[in-house]
Design a protein around this motif. Structure first.
Motif, PDB file in Angstrom:
ATOM      1  N   UNK A 120       0.795  -1.285   0.112  1.00 40.52           N
ATOM      2  CA  UNK A 120       0.102   0.078  -0.059  1.00 40.52           C
ATOM      3  C   UNK A 120       0.895   1.272   0.003  1.00 40.52           C
ATOM      4  N   UNK A 121       2.126   0.975  -0.208  1.00 42.68           N
ATOM      5  CA  UNK A 121       2.956   2.122  -0.007  1.00 42.68           C
ATOM      6  C   UNK A 121       3.223   2.700  -1.768  1.00 42.68           C
ATOM      7  N   UNK A 122       2.425   3.413  -1.982  1.00 37.18           N
ATOM      8  CA  UNK A 122       2.238   3.860  -3.519  1.00 37.18           C
ATOM      9  C   UNK A 122       1.428   4.783  -3.601  1.00 37.18           C
ATOM     10  N   UNK A 123       1.071   5.551  -4.684  1.00 36.56           N
ATOM     11  CA  UNK A 123       0.411   6.803  -4.705  1.00 36.56           C
ATOM     12  C   UNK A 123      -0.953   6.466  -4.674  1.00 36.56           C
ATOM     13  N   UNK A 124      -1.426   5.305  -4.983  1.00 38.95           N
ATOM     14  CA  UNK A 124      -2.912   4.788  -4.749  1.00 38.95           C
ATOM     15  C   UNK A 124      -3.288   4.306  -3.591  1.00 38.95           C
ATOM     16  N   UNK A 125      -2.223   4.069  -2.598  1.00 41.37           N
ATOM     17  CA  UNK A 125      -2.380   3.473  -1.371  1.00 41.37           C
ATOM     18  C   UNK A 125      -3.026   2.317  -1.413  1.00 41.37           C
ATOM     19  N   UNK A 126      -3.150   1.266  -2.255  1.00 42.67           N
ATOM     20  CA  UNK A 126      -3.580   0.051  -2.266  1.00 42.67           C
ATOM     21  C   UNK A 126      -2.430  -0.963  -3.158  1.00 42.67           C
ATOM     22  N   UNK A 127      -2.694  -2.194  -2.735  1.00 42.39           N
ATOM     23  CA  UNK A 127      -2.069  -3.226  -3.552  1.00 42.39           C
ATOM     24  C   UNK A 127      -2.629  -3.664  -4.875  1.00 42.39           C
ATOM     25  N   UNK A 128      -1.989  -3.175  -5.639  1.00 45.13           N
ATOM     26  CA  UNK A 128      -2.680  -3.466  -6.903  1.00 45.13           C
ATOM     27  C   UNK A 128      -1.982  -4.721  -7.879  1.00 45.13           C
ATOM     28  N   UNK A 129      -1.041  -5.278  -7.447  1.00 46.84           N
ATOM     29  CA  UNK A 129      -0.155  -6.415  -7.987  1.00 46.84           C
ATOM     30  C   UNK A 129      -0.593  -7.616  -7.266  1.00 46.84           C
ATOM     31  N   UNK A 130      -1.183  -7.659  -6.239  1.00 46.96           N
ATOM     32  CA  UNK A 130      -1.704  -8.753  -5.489  1.00 46.96           C
ATOM     33  C   UNK A 130      -0.462  -9.756  -5.317  1.00 46.96           C
ATOM     34  N   UNK A 131      -0.723 -10.942  -6.158  1.00 47.63           N
ATOM     35  CA  UNK A 131       0.306 -12.034  -6.151  1.00 47.63           C
ATOM     36  C   UNK A 131       1.789 -11.773  -6.678  1.00 47.63           C
ATOM     37  N   UNK A 132       1.581 -10.829  -7.438  1.00 48.70           N
ATOM     38  CA  UNK A 132       3.042 -10.656  -8.195  1.00 48.70           C
ATOM     39  C   UNK A 132       3.870  -9.776  -7.369  1.00 48.70           C
ATOM     40  N   UNK A 133       5.056 -10.573  -6.846  1.00 50.21           N
ATOM     41  CA  UNK A 133       6.051  -9.874  -5.875  1.00 50.21           C
ATOM     42  C   UNK A 133       7.454 -10.032  -6.512  1.00 50.21           C
ATOM     43  N   UNK A 134       7.667 -10.605  -7.557  1.00 49.08           N
ATOM     44  CA  UNK A 134       8.812 -10.661  -8.061  1.00 49.08           C
ATOM     45  C   UNK A 134       9.094  -9.643  -9.163  1.00 49.08           C
ATOM     46  N   UNK A 135      10.159  -9.162  -9.624  1.00 50.20           N
ATOM     47  CA  UNK A 135      10.799  -8.057 -10.394  1.00 50.20           C
ATOM     48  C   UNK A 135      10.834  -9.099 -11.769  1.00 50.20           C
ATOM     49  N   UNK A 136       9.968  -8.922 -12.715  1.00 48.64           N
ATOM     50  CA  UNK A 136      10.599  -9.582 -14.106  1.00 48.64           C
ATOM     51  C   UNK A 136      10.662  -8.607 -14.821  1.00 48.64           C
ATOM     52  N   UNK A 137      11.900  -8.959 -15.826  1.00 52.97           N
ATOM     53  CA  UNK A 137      12.350  -7.929 -16.719  1.00 52.97           C
ATOM     54  C   UNK A 137      12.893  -8.740 -18.024  1.00 52.97           C
ATOM     55  N   UNK A 138      13.105  -8.136 -19.060  1.00 53.75           N
ATOM     56  CA  UNK A 138      13.822  -8.821 -20.237  1.00 53.75           C
ATOM     57  C   UNK A 138      15.156  -9.145 -20.083  1.00 53.75           C
ATOM     58  N   UNK A 139      15.668 -10.264 -20.585  1.00 48.69           N
ATOM     59  CA  UNK A 139      16.900 -10.647 -20.066  1.00 48.69           C
ATOM     60  C   UNK A 139      17.945  -9.499 -20.516  1.00 48.69           C
ATOM     61  N   UNK A 140      17.907  -8.715 -21.591  1.00 48.66           N
ATOM     62  CA  UNK A 140      18.972  -7.648 -21.860  1.00 48.66           C
ATOM     63  C   UNK A 140      18.819  -6.777 -20.842  1.00 48.66           C
TER      64      UNK A 140
END
Length: 167
Positions: A14-34
């Motif tokens: 909830x520590x964001x400008x929306x004051x809510x968890x909008x990612x839910x189960x997403x808790x890993x940082x996924x990025x392109x390999x490059x």
């Protein structure tokens, strides 16, 4: 995967400008390999500058549904809104794991003081106003130095910032 880089996805809290968890189960940082390879270069540069520091990721891949929520929540004219959030109809580099929102952290995992919080849309977050805010006393030399180290670190990996964000 780069174990030395910390992750605190702000939209999974909830520590964001929306004051809510909008990612839910997403808790890993996924990025392109490059992008991951570029972050390895950034980390190497950072360790040259200060071996006690590391990187802390606040956002990486972002579902387009969350992009829409952000777009809808920001209540401002479109020409202002697009400075902070890409129009979900067009998509964002975040939607493809090709962008990363990041800061510096100390050896205890605490983010360095940049004066403005992540997601801060005030002018104090804009790099171009740093000298004026320094002159007024609203930014300290330490905060500006922290921002400069972050930018130098990210440039070493080929990243560029945007004009409205210190991160």
């Amino acid at each position: 995967s780069i174990p030395e880089i910390l992750v605190e996805l702000r939209y999974s809290t909830i520590n964001n400008f929306m004051n809510e968890d909008v990612y839910g189960h997403l808790n890993r940082a996924y990025l392109q390999p490059d992008v991951v390879q570029s972050l390895k270069k950034c980390l190497a540069k950072l360790k040259e500058i200060d071996s006690t520091l590391t990187l802390l990721i606040y956002d990486a891949v972002r579902p387009r549904s969350v992009q829409q929520i952000m777009w809808d929540i920001l209540d401002m004219p479109i020409h202002e809104k697009t400075k902070f959030v890409a129009n979900p109809k067009n998509g964002s580099v975040h939607n493809y794991g090709a962008a990363v929102d990041i800061t510096l952290a100390d050896e205890n995992g605490f983010a360095l003081d940049m004066c403005a919080e992540y997601d801060d849309i005030r002018h104090i977050a804009y790099p171009r106003y740093e000298s004026a805010y320094l002159d007024s006393g609203m930014l300290s030399l330490e905060q500006i130095e922290n921002r400069k180290i972050l930018r130098e670190t990210m440039r070493a990996g080929g990243f560029t910032g945007i004009q409205t964000e210190w991160w």
